[in-house]
Scaffold this motif. Structure first.
Motif, mmCIF file in Angstrom:
data_model
loop_
_atom_site.group_PDB
_atom_site.id
_atom_site.type_symbol
_atom_site.label_atom_id
_atom_site.label_comp_id
_atom_site.label_asym_id
_atom_site.label_seq_id
_atom_site.Cartn_x
_atom_site.Cartn_y
_atom_site.Cartn_z
ATOM 1 N N ALA A 164 0.825 -1.205 0.000
ATOM 2 C CA ALA A 164 0.000 0.000 0.000
ATOM 3 C C ALA A 164 0.860 1.256 0.000
ATOM 4 N N ALA A 165 1.914 1.269 0.818
ATOM 5 C CA ALA A 165 2.798 2.438 0.879
ATOM 6 C C ALA A 165 3.567 2.609 -0.427
ATOM 7 N N ALA A 166 4.070 1.487 -0.967
ATOM 8 C CA ALA A 166 4.834 1.560 -2.215
ATOM 9 C C ALA A 166 3.966 2.072 -3.353
ATOM 10 N N ASP A 167 2.685 1.686 -3.332
ATOM 11 C CA ASP A 167 1.773 2.157 -4.372
ATOM 12 C C ASP A 167 1.571 3.673 -4.272
ATOM 13 N N ARG A 168 1.480 4.173 -3.053
ATOM 14 C CA ARG A 168 1.331 5.620 -2.863
ATOM 15 C C ARG A 168 2.583 6.370 -3.336
ATOM 16 N N TRP A 169 3.720 5.793 -3.009
ATOM 17 C CA TRP A 169 4.978 6.473 -3.326
ATOM 18 C C TRP A 169 5.457 6.170 -4.747
ATOM 19 N N ASP A 170 4.795 5.208 -5.375
ATOM 20 C CA ASP A 170 5.208 4.782 -6.712
ATOM 21 C C ASP A 170 6.670 4.313 -6.706
ATOM 22 N N VAL A 171 6.976 3.434 -5.743
ATOM 23 C CA VAL A 171 8.324 2.870 -5.635
ATOM 24 C C VAL A 171 8.206 1.358 -5.577
ATOM 25 N N ASP A 172 9.350 0.697 -5.660
ATOM 26 C CA ASP A 172 9.391 -0.771 -5.583
ATOM 27 C C ASP A 172 9.125 -1.209 -4.144
ATOM 28 N N ALA A 173 8.158 -2.097 -3.961
ATOM 29 C CA ALA A 173 7.835 -2.576 -2.610
ATOM 30 C C ALA A 173 9.039 -3.243 -1.951
ATOM 31 N N GLY A 174 9.919 -3.849 -2.755
ATOM 32 C CA GLY A 174 11.089 -4.509 -2.190
ATOM 33 C C GLY A 174 12.063 -3.552 -1.552
ATOM 34 N N ALA A 175 11.927 -2.245 -1.857
ATOM 35 C CA ALA A 175 12.827 -1.245 -1.266
ATOM 36 C C ALA A 175 12.260 -0.659 0.019
ATOM 37 N N CYS A 176 11.092 -1.127 0.439
ATOM 38 C CA CYS A 176 10.441 -0.607 1.645
ATOM 39 C C CYS A 176 10.547 -1.617 2.785
ATOM 40 N N ASP A 177 10.380 -1.129 4.000
ATOM 41 C CA ASP A 177 10.385 -1.992 5.180
ATOM 42 C C ASP A 177 9.465 -1.372 6.228
ATOM 43 N N THR A 178 9.285 -2.055 7.323
ATOM 44 C CA THR A 178 8.477 -1.539 8.425
ATOM 45 C C THR A 178 9.340 -1.390 9.665
ATOM 46 N N GLN A 179 9.019 -0.369 10.444
ATOM 47 C CA GLN A 179 9.806 -0.110 11.652
ATOM 48 C C GLN A 179 9.025 0.812 12.575
ATOM 49 N N GLY A 180 8.853 0.403 13.837
ATOM 50 C CA GLY A 180 8.216 1.250 14.834
ATOM 51 C C GLY A 180 6.814 1.689 14.498
#
Length: 745
Positions: A164-180
């Motif tokens: 969902a976040a990657a879609d908003r940012w128009d970036v590769d989901a593999g470059a995202c992570d979760t923290q806190g």
């Protein structure tokens, strides 16, 4: 074990082609917890609110062991949540939460014909557990049962949030992570609450990637997860079953007949005439209850009426001891283990000793309590239960309705120690609620808890050994006399039998669950371990530590006596027989160093003991003395190897709590029986350790990559033998009966 219809049906499936159809039968279950307003549900395990709160479903009974915190921690680490925004919610019984490891472990109770085919991965086990909604909390299996499915659920939710976040940012989901509690991509951050509803619209991954072992990450970084239930328990807002309040609710007290073949004979309700607050009386076949506007008014009414019960074969300590003694000396025994040449164990022994264990009461701080509301053919139950589905079905049957018309709201327990595997109080509350037509809260008094709660079984054992010219143990024989206590419990839980019927059906059966731990960890060339079933007039049940609570006492007391008999130092004597178990040897060596072991020499007051339960190992050195006030335990050093540790704080609490509980079992917790009634019942009479009596306890864990093992029962098992061996060192006296010192009375 006598064969039930259930066992025959399952056995036929195992032996025939029907097993294929049974195993492949499609299953679909609705999520048992609906997401609340402003929440989005992810799988059956968690939901995320718009405010970012992550709520984790906990299908196991929280009874002080910290399972709610443990499951929530697994979710938080895998999901990448902020611990300050994590909450827990007790989950109702559902096939989505089945406890497969426990179902497999208890296979001989529900599938006596073919217990060996009921492995954790067996389709038969899974479908039986799903059909029975087997979410039972017992035997420390919660982590083994739920860690992996909980991690998968959290990993799946993490993947959806990232998408969902990657879609908003128009970036590769593999470059995202979760923290806190945020999805992060470089300097970009979006909170879970903002993304939750949107994330639920994406397709979940078929095989979500898991993080590296979160348990190791947590321990290496020394993170701590404060228990989620502590604040409410400290400020008193934590709600137990006895804290439930409903509109128009009344309160019930109860009297059970003496232990035996009991029936309610007569009562004179006129004797309670004029007492304020009394509303109604309800009678069962073996119990009588009063209902009033307060519990104390109901209790006073029962005291005035003093219902009369007729009871045959009343429990009596003298007859119990005679039955155990006869089974030990003359009973037909079943061999659980036969190693080497058993003929060598028919010759003269170098040492043979008898040990005895008295019945032990659970002594939970919270006595049995249940609230029931019956209206328009539907039953609602508020109860703390380790076996909630069994309680729900039994209560529904008692009031003549389908289980579909019964709802159980799981409540936490103020201690259980396996006492809440029984559900008599839930049945009674349901029957009383139907009779009076109002919501009823039933609470057993401490006396009724002692009368009607099945204690841990009494046991009598003889252990014998042969040594060679070099004083090495070359033969070991153990013969234990006790009823088929686990089978008896299983018939109550799985077959719905009453206490007397369960005793009769289990008479004469060999019971491997009631003999767990009787095979010592020591390598001896020739060994025989036997169970001599005894039939007694006392219903018996499970208790924390279960069979290990007495088998470890037998084995570790006897091996200590063998060491002294052969003039050898007790620690090295044990190690010499453990060359095949390097992990247990390591525990013994570490605890000797930690406790500054002095060899257990005369007057040192030090005693050593070790034990194995499943994949867990523990070694303990107790330092104790005896003075004018009784036994004083000054210090206990413990070293445990429980494999990889998910939460080191909770693991330590479990070891410490088990040791203190074990001290209570070693020095008290027991009762005799006369004319069908316990001779000891009040907490003050049970010699339980007070806070001032608790010793300094130092617990160390071995770093290990072995599978996680439960720490909750280990301390219970070793406390009594370590303490007994310490008292021998301090006084020169051997105590071979639990509770210790009881043979002097």
């Amino acid at each position: 074990m006598a064969i039930s219809r259930r066992g025959i049906l399952i056995g036929s499936l195992v032996g025939g082609g029907l097993a294929i159809g049974y195993a492949l039968r499609p299953r679909h279950y609705e999520p048992p917890l609906a997401a609340g307003e402003g929440e989005t549900g992810f799988d059956a395990w968690l939901s995320i609110g718009r405010d970012g709160i992550v709520t984790v479903a906990v299908p196991q009974l929280e009874m002080g062991q910290g399972i709610g915190t443990l499951i929530a921690q697994i979710v938080a680490v895998e999901l990448g949540a902020d611990w300050r925004q994590v909450a827990i919610e007790p989950a109702p019984p559902s096939p989505l939460y089945i406890n497969l490891p426990l179902a497999s472990r208890w296979a001989e109770l529900w599938m006596p014909l073919f217990p060996r085919v009921a492995s954790v991965g067996s389709p038969i086990t899974r479908h039986w557990a799903e059909d029975g909604v087997f979410t039972v909390t017992a035997d420390g299996t919660s982590l083994a049962a739920y860690e992996y499915p909980v991690r998968l659920a959290a990993a799946s939710a993490r993947s959806l949030l990232v998408q969902a976040a990657a879609d908003r940012w128009d970036v590769d989901a593999g470059a995202c992570d979760t923290q806190g509690g945020f999805v992060v991509h470089g300097k970009q951050r979006l909170p879970f609450g903002t993304l939750a509803a949107e994330a639920a619209g994406f397709d979940p991954p078929g095989n979500p990637p898991l993080r590296k072992d979160p348990a190791k990450e947590v321990q290496v970084s020394a993170l701590r997860f404060p228990r989620l239930d502590l604040p409410s328990k400290v400020d008193g807002s934590h709600r137990f079953a006895g804290d439930v309040r409903l509109p128009d609710m009344v309160f019930a007290a109860i009297r059970h007949g003496p232990i035996g073949e009991t029936e309610l004979a007569s009562y004179d309700r006129k004797r309670a005439a004029g007492l304020p607050g009394v509303i109604e009386f309800v009678r069962g076949k073996r119990w009588f209850a009063a209902v009033a506007d307060t519990w104390w008014a109901a209790e006073r009414a029962l005291a005035e009426i003093a219902p009369n019960f007729i009871a045959k074969k009343r429990a009596d300590s003298g007859r119990i001891e005679t039955a155990l003694d006869e089974a030990l000396r003359k009973g037909e025994a079943t061999t659980l283990l036969e190693r080497g040449d058993p003929s060598t164990l028919k010759r003269k022994f170098s040492l043979a000793l008898r040990y005895d264990v008295a019945p032990a009461l659970h002594a939970t701080l919270e006595t049995a309590s249940a609230t029931a509301r019956f209206a328009e053919g539907r039953l609602e139950l508020w109860v703390a239960s380790q076996a909630p589905e069994a309680a729900r079905r039994a209560a529904a049957a008692a009031v003549g309705i389908s289980p579909r018309d019964c709802v159980l709201y799981p409540m936490p327990a103020g201690g259980s120690f396996d006492r809440r595997l029984e559900h008599d109080h839930a049945i009674e509350a349901a029957v009383i609620a139907k009779a009076v037509g109002r919501p009823v809260q039933l609470t057993w008094s401490r006396w009724q808890e002692a009368v009607a709660g099945p204690p841990r079984t009494p046991v009598t054992a003889v252990l014998a050994a042969r040594t060679d010219a070099a004083n090495a143990v070359v033969g070991w024989k153990a013969r234990l006399a006790l009823p088929a206590s686990a089978h008896e419990f299983g018939r109550r839980l799985f077959d719905g039998m009453g206490t007397r019927a369960a005793i009769k059906a289990s008479a004469g059966e060999s019971d491997t669950l009631a003999m767990e731990g009787a095979i010592p960890p020591y390598r001896v060339a020739n060994m025989v371990v036997e169970h001599a079933p005894a039939t007694i007039d006392l219903p018996t049940g499970r208790m924390r530590g279960n069979a290990h609570g007495y088998t470890a006492f037998f084995n570790e007391s006897f091996v200590d006596e063998l060491a002294h008999h052969t003039h050898q130092e007790p620690l090295s004597f044990r190690i010499a027989m453990l060359g095949h178990d390097a992990r247990l040897v390591h525990c013994l060596q570490r605890v000797a160093q930690q406790a500054e072991w002095g060899g257990g020499v005369e007057a040192s007051g030090q005693g050593v003991a070790c034990h194995v339960i499943g994949d867990g190992r523990i070694a303990v050195v107790a330092t104790a003395r005896r003075d004018a006030d009784g036994v004083r335990v000054d210090r206990i050093d413990a070293v445990a190897d429980i494999g990889r540790i998910v939460n080191v704080d909770i693991a330590r609490q479990q070891i410490e709590g088990g040791l203190v509980f074990g001290i209570g079992l070693a020095l008290g917790s027991s009762t005799g029986y006369a004319d069908g009634l316990p001779t000891t019942a009040r907490l003050a009479e049970l010699s339980l350790p007070l806070l001032a009596d608790c010793p300094e306890i130092r617990v160390t864990f071995i770093d290990s990559d072995a599978p996680s093992a439960d720490p909750g029962e280990l301390g219970v098992a070793v406390a009594a033998p370590a303490l007994s061996n310490a008292l021998f060192s301090a006084t020169g006296l051997r105590f071979r009966k639990l509770p210790l010192l009881s043979e002097e009375i």
